[in-house]
Enzyme design. Structure first.
Site, PDB file in Angstrom:
ATOM      1  N   SER A 159      62.065  75.019  38.477  1.00  0.00           N
ATOM      2  CA  SER A 159      60.603  75.203  38.212  1.00  0.00           C
ATOM      3  C   SER A 159      60.144  74.085  37.131  1.00  0.00           C
ATOM      4  CB  SER A 159      60.388  76.657  37.357  1.00  0.00           C
ATOM      5  OG  SER A 159      59.094  76.871  37.016  1.00  0.00           O
ATOM      6  N   LYS A 208      54.439  76.362  40.511  1.00  0.00           N
ATOM      7  CA  LYS A 208      55.874  76.685  39.661  1.00  0.00           C
ATOM      8  C   LYS A 208      55.567  78.023  38.991  1.00  0.00           C
ATOM      9  CE  LYS A 208      58.086  72.905  40.213  1.00  0.00           C
ATOM     10  NZ  LYS A 208      59.318  72.902  41.195  1.00  0.00           N
TER      11      LYS A 208
HETATM   12  C1  HXC Z   1      45.236  62.988  44.150  1.00  0.00           C
HETATM   13  C2  HXC Z   1      46.825  62.900  45.782  1.00  0.00           C
HETATM   14  C3  HXC Z   1      47.717  61.908  45.119  1.00  0.00           C
HETATM   15  C4  HXC Z   1      47.111  61.657  43.543  1.00  0.00           C
HETATM   16  C5  HXC Z   1      48.633  62.707  47.186  1.00  0.00           C
HETATM   17  N1  HXC Z   1      47.328  63.176  47.029  1.00  0.00           N
HETATM   18  N2  HXC Z   1      48.679  61.657  45.949  1.00  0.00           N
HETATM   19  N3  HXC Z   1      45.542  63.272  45.335  1.00  0.00           N
HETATM   20  N4  HXC Z   1      46.018  62.103  43.295  1.00  0.00           N
HETATM   21  N5  HXC Z   1      48.082  60.786  42.869  1.00  0.00           N
HETATM   22  C6  HXC Z   1      46.674  64.010  48.197  1.00  0.00           C
HETATM   23  C7  HXC Z   1      46.628  63.242  49.169  1.00  0.00           C
HETATM   24  O1  HXC Z   1      45.385  62.503  49.239  1.00  0.00           O
HETATM   25  C8  HXC Z   1      46.240  64.301  50.342  1.00  0.00           C
HETATM   26  O2  HXC Z   1      45.021  65.054  50.186  1.00  0.00           O
HETATM   27  C9  HXC Z   1      47.346  65.204  49.773  1.00  0.00           C
HETATM   28  O3  HXC Z   1      47.543  64.982  48.567  1.00  0.00           O
HETATM   29  C10 HXC Z   1      48.591  65.207  50.751  1.00  0.00           C
HETATM   30  O4  HXC Z   1      49.182  63.798  50.630  1.00  0.00           O
HETATM   31  P1  HXC Z   1      50.313  63.369  51.597  1.00  0.00           P
HETATM   32  O5  HXC Z   1      50.810  62.232  51.217  1.00  0.00           O
HETATM   33  O6  HXC Z   1      49.786  63.488  52.996  1.00  0.00           O
HETATM   34  O7  HXC Z   1      51.389  64.341  51.619  1.00  0.00           O
HETATM   35  P2  HXC Z   1      52.895  64.180  51.624  1.00  0.00           P
HETATM   36  O8  HXC Z   1      53.212  63.018  52.260  1.00  0.00           O
HETATM   37  O9  HXC Z   1      53.232  65.474  52.275  1.00  0.00           O
HETATM   38  O10 HXC Z   1      53.309  63.884  50.204  1.00  0.00           O
HETATM   39  C11 HXC Z   1      53.368  65.052  49.298  1.00  0.00           C
HETATM   40  C12 HXC Z   1      52.877  64.605  48.122  1.00  0.00           C
HETATM   41  C13 HXC Z   1      53.949  63.605  47.530  1.00  0.00           C
HETATM   42  C14 HXC Z   1      53.211  66.069  47.031  1.00  0.00           C
HETATM   43  C15 HXC Z   1      51.862  64.295  47.741  1.00  0.00           C
HETATM   44  O11 HXC Z   1      53.744  63.158  46.172  1.00  0.00           O
HETATM   45  C16 HXC Z   1      55.481  63.794  47.853  1.00  0.00           C
HETATM   46  O12 HXC Z   1      56.167  63.743  49.045  1.00  0.00           O
HETATM   47  N6  HXC Z   1      56.325  64.119  46.594  1.00  0.00           N
HETATM   48  C17 HXC Z   1      57.651  64.351  46.887  1.00  0.00           C
HETATM   49  C18 HXC Z   1      58.434  63.846  45.744  1.00  0.00           C
HETATM   50  C19 HXC Z   1      57.948  64.134  44.369  1.00  0.00           C
HETATM   51  O13 HXC Z   1      56.696  64.103  44.111  1.00  0.00           O
HETATM   52  N7  HXC Z   1      58.912  64.389  43.423  1.00  0.00           N
HETATM   53  C20 HXC Z   1      58.560  64.627  42.006  1.00  0.00           C
HETATM   54  C21 HXC Z   1      58.696  66.214  41.883  1.00  0.00           C
HETATM   55  S1  HXC Z   1      58.547  66.508  40.200  1.00  0.00           S
HETATM   56  P3  HXC Z   1      43.771  64.604  51.219  1.00  0.00           P
HETATM   57  O14 HXC Z   1      42.643  65.390  50.729  1.00  0.00           O
HETATM   58  O15 HXC Z   1      43.490  63.188  50.754  1.00  0.00           O
HETATM   59  O16 HXC Z   1      44.228  64.853  52.817  1.00  0.00           O
HETATM   60  C22 HXC Z   1      58.060  67.874  39.825  1.00  0.00           C
HETATM   61  C23 HXC Z   1      58.382  68.479  38.586  1.00  0.00           C
HETATM   62  C24 HXC Z   1      57.309  68.371  37.577  1.00  0.00           C
HETATM   63  O17 HXC Z   1      57.745  68.583  40.686  1.00  0.00           O
HETATM   64  C25 HXC Z   1      57.777  68.736  36.204  1.00  0.00           C
HETATM   65  C26 HXC Z   1      58.044  67.310  35.405  1.00  0.00           C
HETATM   66  C27 HXC Z   1      58.109  67.637  33.951  1.00  0.00           C
END
Ligand code: HXC
Length: 304
Positions: A159, A208
């Site tokens: 989480s 989460k």
């Molecule tokens: C606003 C955003 C954005 C941003 C993406 N989107 N990045 N909106 N600000 N910075 C929007 C896109 O425009 C789109 O909406 C929608 O999110 C989906 O984006 P996609 O790129 O098509 O999706 P996808 O390829 O599946 O990617 C999912 C993701 C990406 C979550 C957006 O960041 C990802 O794959 N992340 C995986 C790795 C990751 O994040 N790891 C860190 C986890 S850390 P629209 O409307 O334009 O279609 C964690 C712990 C947190 O979770 C706690 C830490 C202390």
């Protein structure tokens, strides 16, 4: 091939746990290709477990599996799946059973995150993070529960601490403008008095909270079947993709840790050690709990 990104090796010599603690056991880990979940997997393998690591990028998984096997001497099966697609998870489980014959432990760790204010989070963006974090956890539980019941095993869900209290995001530093939702933003744009929610993390906070709830229900329903379920809530863990996404590089972000009990960021080993403990028989009376591994910052909620 170059080593995979976000790698913090877990050294053998630092473990206080028995080396063969998980001998004969099998771990199934989503998000295991990199970062915190890779470290959790490595720690389990260093203590005798075999592992399946699941993620979207097969080449990264294959490289990680090779490196983990070289480091630990244990087998590691890299399996491509998207936690948003139950069929791909079921296939990953089937491959695990075919290769290892059982699943004892499951880490639900696949997650997605970015910084954005509510006004900048589209419906699709919000849904995407909930689908990865919350639905992905549900899908992983559904795909694995039959096998975890059979082995009287355990779950750990990864989480965050963002939704327990408002956090004045450590990423913001007055002298370091960062990119937020495709625009530059500085500390003056933030309200440092937030105390009930973490700004720019509405999607992850909601997702989460759902993960925590899923784990609690799983613990209660599956306890009678010998299955345990707990949550690890990592605080700021240095050198991970999550931290990189929330903190710009070279900002001197450590400045905010001065008031924390431990005065430092965590590292992957901190989460790995909590993982070994929670999966071990030493934790057999612990279920349905959330364990923040955050250096005590959770206790400072009212001071942020
Ligand atoms: C606003 C955003 C954005 C941003 C993406 N989107 N990045 N909106 N600000 N910075 C929007 C896109 O425009 C789109 O909406 C929608 O999110 C989906 O984006 P996609 O790129 O098509 O999706 P996808 O390829 O599946 O990617 C999912 C993701 C990406 C979550 C957006 O960041 C990802 O794959 N992340 C995986 C790795 C990751 O994040 N790891 C860190 C986890 S850390 P629209 O409307 O334009 O279609 C964690 C712990 C947190 O979770 C706690 C830490 C202390």
């Amino acid at each position: 091939m170059a080593p995979t990104a976000y790698v913090q090796p877990i050294a053998d010599s630092t473990s206080v746990f028995k080396a063969d603690l998980f001998k004969g056991k099998v771990l199934f880990c989503t998000g295991g290709g990199s970062g915190i979940c890779r470290g959790m997997t490595e720690a389990m393998m260093r203590h005798g477990a075999k592992a399946t690591i699941v993620g979207r990028k097969l080449d990264r998984l294959q490289q990680t599996a090779k490196e983990l096997t070289a480091a630990t001497g244990q087998e590691c099966l890299p399996t491509q799946a998207d936690v948003r697609q139950p069929a791909t998870l079921k296939e990953a489980v089937a491959k695990t059973i075919e290769k290892f014959g059982r699943i004892d432990f499951v880490i639900c760790g696949a997650a997605g995150n970015f910084l954005a204010p509510i006004s900048g989070v589209s419906e699709n963006a919000f849904k995407t993070v909930l689908e990865i974090d919350t639905m992905g956890t549900y899908n992983t539980i559904k795909a694995t529960i039959e096998h975890v019941r059979a082995s009287k095993g355990a779950y750990i869900h990864v989480s965050a601490t963002l939704h327990y209290n408002g956090q004045y995001l450590f990423s913001y530093h007055p002298s370091s403008p960062i990119s937020l939702h495709r625009k530059k933003l500085t500390i003056s744009d933030l309200d440092p008095s937030c105390s009930t929610g973490t700004p720019y993390q509405v999607h992850v906070s909601a997702a989460k909270a759902g993960v925590d709830a899923l784990s609690a229900v799983l613990a209660v329903e599956e306890g009678p079947h010998g299955v345990r379920s707990n949550v690890i809530a990592p605080g700021p863990i240095a050198g991970t993709e999550g931290m990189d996404r929330l903190t710009p590089k070279n900002t001197g972000a450590d400045h905010v840790y001065h008031g924390h009990p431990t005065g430092r960021q965590g590292d992957v080993k901190d989460i790995a050690n909590a993982t070994i403990f929670l999966f071990s028989p030493a934790a057999s009376y612990i279920t349905g709990q959330v364990l923040p591994v955050d250096g005590g910052s959770e206790h400072l909620r009212s001071q942020f």
